[in-house]
Design a protein around this motif. Structure first.
Motif, PDB file in Angstrom:
ATOM      1  N   ARG A  10       0.851  -1.209   0.000  1.00  0.00           N
ATOM      2  CA  ARG A  10       0.000   0.000   0.000  1.00  0.00           C
ATOM      3  C   ARG A  10       0.873   1.240   0.000  1.00  0.00           C
ATOM      4  N   ARG A  11       0.335   2.309  -0.595  1.00  0.00           N
ATOM      5  CA  ARG A  11       1.047   3.591  -0.648  1.00  0.00           C
ATOM      6  C   ARG A  11       0.419   4.575   0.328  1.00  0.00           C
ATOM      7  N   CYS A  12       0.397   4.174   1.588  1.00  0.00           N
ATOM      8  CA  CYS A  12      -0.091   5.059   2.648  1.00  0.00           C
ATOM      9  C   CYS A  12       0.811   4.872   3.864  1.00  0.00           C
ATOM     10  N   LEU A  13       0.710   5.765   4.814  1.00  0.00           N
ATOM     11  CA  LEU A  13       1.610   5.794   5.971  1.00  0.00           C
ATOM     12  C   LEU A  13       1.003   5.033   7.145  1.00  0.00           C
ATOM     13  N   THR A  14       1.772   4.102   7.686  1.00  0.00           N
ATOM     14  CA  THR A  14       1.299   3.296   8.803  1.00  0.00           C
ATOM     15  C   THR A  14       1.182   4.130  10.069  1.00  0.00           C
ATOM     16  N   ARG A  15       0.109   3.924  10.775  1.00  0.00           N
ATOM     17  CA  ARG A  15      -0.095   4.631  12.039  1.00  0.00           C
ATOM     18  C   ARG A  15       0.698   3.947  13.157  1.00  0.00           C
ATOM     19  N   ALA A  16       1.206   4.735  14.074  1.00  0.00           N
ATOM     20  CA  ALA A  16       1.868   4.228  15.275  1.00  0.00           C
ATOM     21  C   ALA A  16       1.169   4.810  16.493  1.00  0.00           C
ATOM     22  N   SER A  17       1.508   4.287  17.650  1.00  0.00           N
ATOM     23  CA  SER A  17       0.938   4.814  18.882  1.00  0.00           C
ATOM     24  C   SER A  17       1.286   6.301  19.026  1.00  0.00           C
ATOM     25  N   LYS A  18       0.320   7.086  19.464  1.00  0.00           N
ATOM     26  CA  LYS A  18       0.540   8.525  19.633  1.00  0.00           C
ATOM     27  C   LYS A  18       1.498   8.832  20.778  1.00  0.00           C
ATOM     28  N   VAL A  19       1.693   7.854  21.655  1.00  0.00           N
ATOM     29  CA  VAL A  19       2.565   8.082  22.823  1.00  0.00           C
ATOM     30  C   VAL A  19       3.727   7.097  22.812  1.00  0.00           C
ATOM     31  N   TYR A  20       4.231   6.774  21.614  1.00  0.00           N
ATOM     32  CA  TYR A  20       5.297   5.766  21.484  1.00  0.00           C
ATOM     33  C   TYR A  20       6.536   6.178  22.273  1.00  0.00           C
ATOM     34  N   GLN A  21       7.106   5.203  23.005  1.00  0.00           N
ATOM     35  CA  GLN A  21       8.289   5.429  23.831  1.00  0.00           C
ATOM     36  C   GLN A  21       9.476   4.637  23.276  1.00  0.00           C
TER      37      GLN A  21
ATOM     38  N   ARG B  49       2.424   1.574  26.081  1.00  0.00           N
ATOM     39  CA  ARG B  49       2.181   2.752  25.251  1.00  0.00           C
ATOM     40  C   ARG B  49       2.719   2.578  23.833  1.00  0.00           C
ATOM     41  N   ASN B  50       3.499   1.544  23.607  1.00  0.00           N
ATOM     42  CA  ASN B  50       4.091   1.311  22.287  1.00  0.00           C
ATOM     43  C   ASN B  50       3.225   0.436  21.391  1.00  0.00           C
ATOM     44  N   VAL B  51       1.997   0.156  21.807  1.00  0.00           N
ATOM     45  CA  VAL B  51       1.084  -0.694  21.040  1.00  0.00           C
ATOM     46  C   VAL B  51      -0.198   0.084  20.758  1.00  0.00           C
ATOM     47  N   ARG B  52      -0.713  -0.048  19.543  1.00  0.00           N
ATOM     48  CA  ARG B  52      -2.045   0.485  19.230  1.00  0.00           C
ATOM     49  C   ARG B  52      -3.054  -0.589  19.631  1.00  0.00           C
ATOM     50  N   TRP B  53      -3.866  -0.326  20.639  1.00  0.00           N
ATOM     51  CA  TRP B  53      -4.748  -1.334  21.240  1.00  0.00           C
ATOM     52  C   TRP B  53      -6.166  -1.308  20.678  1.00  0.00           C
ATOM     53  N   SER B  54      -6.415  -0.474  19.688  1.00  0.00           N
ATOM     54  CA  SER B  54      -7.801  -0.244  19.265  1.00  0.00           C
ATOM     55  C   SER B  54      -8.506  -1.500  18.761  1.00  0.00           C
ATOM     56  N   ASN B  55      -7.761  -2.475  18.227  1.00  0.00           N
ATOM     57  CA  ASN B  55      -8.391  -3.681  17.694  1.00  0.00           C
ATOM     58  C   ASN B  55      -8.250  -4.900  18.602  1.00  0.00           C
ATOM     59  N   TYR B  56      -7.927  -4.650  19.858  1.00  0.00           N
ATOM     60  CA  TYR B  56      -7.836  -5.725  20.850  1.00  0.00           C
ATOM     61  C   TYR B  56      -8.864  -5.488  21.954  1.00  0.00           C
TER      62      TYR B  56
ATOM     63  N   THR C 169       7.711 -17.019  14.135  1.00  0.00           N
ATOM     64  CA  THR C 169       6.488 -16.697  13.400  1.00  0.00           C
ATOM     65  C   THR C 169       5.422 -16.256  14.400  1.00  0.00           C
ATOM     66  N   ALA C 170       4.552 -15.367  13.943  1.00  0.00           N
ATOM     67  CA  ALA C 170       3.514 -14.864  14.851  1.00  0.00           C
ATOM     68  C   ALA C 170       2.355 -14.292  14.058  1.00  0.00           C
ATOM     69  N   LEU C 171       1.153 -14.537  14.545  1.00  0.00           N
ATOM     70  CA  LEU C 171      -0.055 -13.860  14.100  1.00  0.00           C
ATOM     71  C   LEU C 171      -0.696 -13.223  15.321  1.00  0.00           C
ATOM     72  N   ASN C 172      -1.328 -12.096  15.133  1.00  0.00           N
ATOM     73  CA  ASN C 172      -1.958 -11.406  16.256  1.00  0.00           C
ATOM     74  C   ASN C 172      -3.366 -11.953  16.470  1.00  0.00           C
ATOM     75  N   LEU C 173      -3.432 -13.151  17.010  1.00  0.00           N
ATOM     76  CA  LEU C 173      -4.706 -13.847  17.224  1.00  0.00           C
ATOM     77  C   LEU C 173      -5.329 -13.400  18.543  1.00  0.00           C
ATOM     78  N   GLY C 174      -5.860 -12.175  18.552  1.00  0.00           N
ATOM     79  CA  GLY C 174      -6.529 -11.640  19.731  1.00  0.00           C
ATOM     80  C   GLY C 174      -5.621 -10.895  20.682  1.00  0.00           C
ATOM     81  N   ALA C 175      -4.318 -10.864  20.404  1.00  0.00           N
ATOM     82  CA  ALA C 175      -3.367 -10.183  21.287  1.00  0.00           C
ATOM     83  C   ALA C 175      -2.167  -9.738  20.449  1.00  0.00           C
ATOM     84  N   PRO C 176      -1.400  -8.750  20.917  1.00  0.00           N
ATOM     85  CA  PRO C 176      -0.281  -8.207  20.131  1.00  0.00           C
ATOM     86  C   PRO C 176       0.977  -9.069  20.212  1.00  0.00           C
ATOM     87  N   PHE C 177       0.926 -10.265  19.637  1.00  0.00           N
ATOM     88  CA  PHE C 177       2.063 -11.179  19.684  1.00  0.00           C
ATOM     89  C   PHE C 177       3.261 -10.614  18.913  1.00  0.00           C
ATOM     90  N   ASN C 178       3.031 -10.055  17.724  1.00  0.00           N
ATOM     91  CA  ASN C 178       4.138  -9.505  16.947  1.00  0.00           C
ATOM     92  C   ASN C 178       4.798  -8.345  17.673  1.00  0.00           C
TER      93      ASN C 178
END
Length: 454
Positions: free
Chosen positions: A215-226, A242-249, A332-341
């Motif tokens: 994709r030709r768009c900019l990836t979002r990161a956490s607004k309070v990334y440390q 604070r380094n994770v975007r939690w909106s989809n968990y 290997t990792a998939l984010n199956l309900g939690a931020p494994f990656n």
């Protein structure tokens, strides 16, 4: 009023004639073989070109043209029927303009754009070779997808470093089945921020739309990334939430992912985010006879295990332990309900975001070790497992180790799965089973790939 009727009638005739001319020039009225000969001029005309997608798109244009023609004819009849009323109440120029814009020009423009988007094969290329159109090009409407999968010619007009005339971007074949979701995923403003839709991307991936288009768009990161913790701390310290975007968990921090929380949002690898418990894995003896320790594995071929792959669901603990022995492991990792990656990366380790559908992105005979635990169990289809194991065999070097760690299945299926692992005739360093429950059984094995010098 008579002038208006003549104009509308003329438009109907013009639209009809234009449609006939367009489709005749494209060869629509020829037999299928003649169409393809006109496009290609060779016997293998059907190869690499999706005739059905072209037919569907042309049918869409025909439907639009027919609808427009019927609407105009109906309007003319209506005007003829109410001629006396219209003579007394002449329509204004603005009303006439608005009618033409909304009922004639816009539908014509839409049909025109649809025709423009149809890609036909053409003869071109560095060596004047026949350029076969990408088969999927006429399947999708979103222009960004069409641009992505269109082959890209080399700008210099010469053969590139790969020895080819053009680069073909790829997408998974199942993307066609998830056209609506893929077009939603690719519906963004170029150069702007991407939607926060990694979960949509993962849904596409696990359903076979893999690889996904870039994709030709900019990836979002956490607004309070440390800043991440230094490597001497990060391996065994819970990362900063604070380094994770939690909106989809379901959870909004790492503490919420505790195994004690029934609303943690995931079911595989329960307890993986509790690092005090994770520290005990592969370094202390357990009550199960099927378990192996890392030290025992590394003493089999001392100094030969340097790089490897951990194929499973986890937060990188196996890779962390192996790092302490100067062994580099990709997890290997998939984010199956939690931020494994995110968890693996924040620990200073390497997550590989792949699904079971995908061929491993490693060259033949390169890995010293493949370890699998907690993911591929008795739910997996035998034919799928066969393809996976052959891919593992491909990347594992001669003398490399395959570590099957606590694989479990029903007792009645054990013989079938045992055959799948034994068919490669690896050397057995360990082979053990143990009951998991009344109906299920564990299997662990440490197997060494033979040289197969041919």
């Amino acid at each position: 009023m008579g002038t208006l009727q003549i104009v509308l009638g003329g438009l109907v005739i013009i639209v009809s004639l234009l449609s006939l001319i367009r489709f005749y020039s494209a060869g629509i009225f020829m037999r299928n073989e003649d169409i393809c000969r006109q496009f290609y001029g060779q016997k293998d005309a059907y190869d690499g070109f999706d005739i059905k997608a072209l037919s569907d798109r042309v049918g869409e244009v025909l439907d639009r043209m027919e609808s427009l023609q019927e609407k105009l004819e109906l309007k003319v009849k209506e005007m003829e029927k109410h001629k006396e009323v219209l003579d007394r109440n002449n329509i204004t120029r603005m009303e006439y303009k608005k009618y033409l814009e909304e009922e004639v020009i816009r539908p014509l423009y839409g049909a025109h754009i649809t025709l423009r988007q149809i890609r036909l094969p053409k003869v071109e290329g560095i060596r004047n070779s026949t350029m076969k159109e990408e088969p999927l090009i006429n399947t999708f409407v979103i222009e960004e997808i069409r641009k992505y999968i269109t082959p890209k010619e080399n700008r210099t007009g010469k053969i590139n470093i790969y020895g080819t005339e053009r680069i073909h971007n790829t997408i998974g074949h199942a993307c066609v089945l998830y056209k609506k979701e893929l077009e939603q995923y690719m519906g963004y403003d170029i150069g702007s921020y991407c939607n926060d839709d990694w979960n949509l991307a993962q849904k596409l991936m696990v359903n076979g739309c893999d690889p996904l288009p870039r994709r030709r768009c900019l990836t979002r990161a956490s607004k309070v990334y440390q800043k991440p913790y230094p490597i001497n701390e990060s391996l065994w310290r819970l990362p900063d939430g604070r380094n994770v975007r939690w909106s989809n968990y379901q959870c909004r921090n790492f503490e919420c992912l505790s195994s004690k929380n029934p609303k943690r949002g995931y079911s595989k690898c329960v307890g993986c985010f509790e690092l005090e418990k994770e520290k005990l894995k592969w370094v202390t003896n357990s009550s199960l006879p099927v378990d192996l320790l890392i030290n025992d594995v590394l003493t089999i071929n001392p100094g030969e295990i340097r790089i490897g792959l951990d194929f499973g669901v986890g937060t990188g603990t196996f890779a962390a332990r192996m790092r302490e022995h100067n062994v580099t492991i990709v997890s290997t990792a998939l984010n199956l309900g939690a931020p494994f990656n995110e968890m693996i990366a924040l620990r200073g380790l390497i997550p590989l975001y792949v699904t079971l559908n995908q061929r491993l992105p490693f060259f033949d005979n390169t890995m010293d070790l493949i370890h699998t635990s907690g993911f591929m169990d008795g739910w997996i289809d035998l034919l799928l497992l066969d393809f996976i194991l052959y891919d593992w065999d491909r990347v594992l070097r001669p003398g490399g180790l395959l570590w099957i760690d606590r694989f479990f299945c029903s007792r009645k299926d054990l013989d079938d799965y045992m055959y799948m692992f034994l068919q490669f005739r690896y050397k057995k360093h360990k082979w053990a089973t143990a009951p998991k429950s009344e109906d299920e059984v564990y299997l662990s094995a440490l197997l060494e790939k033979p040289s197969r010098a041919i």
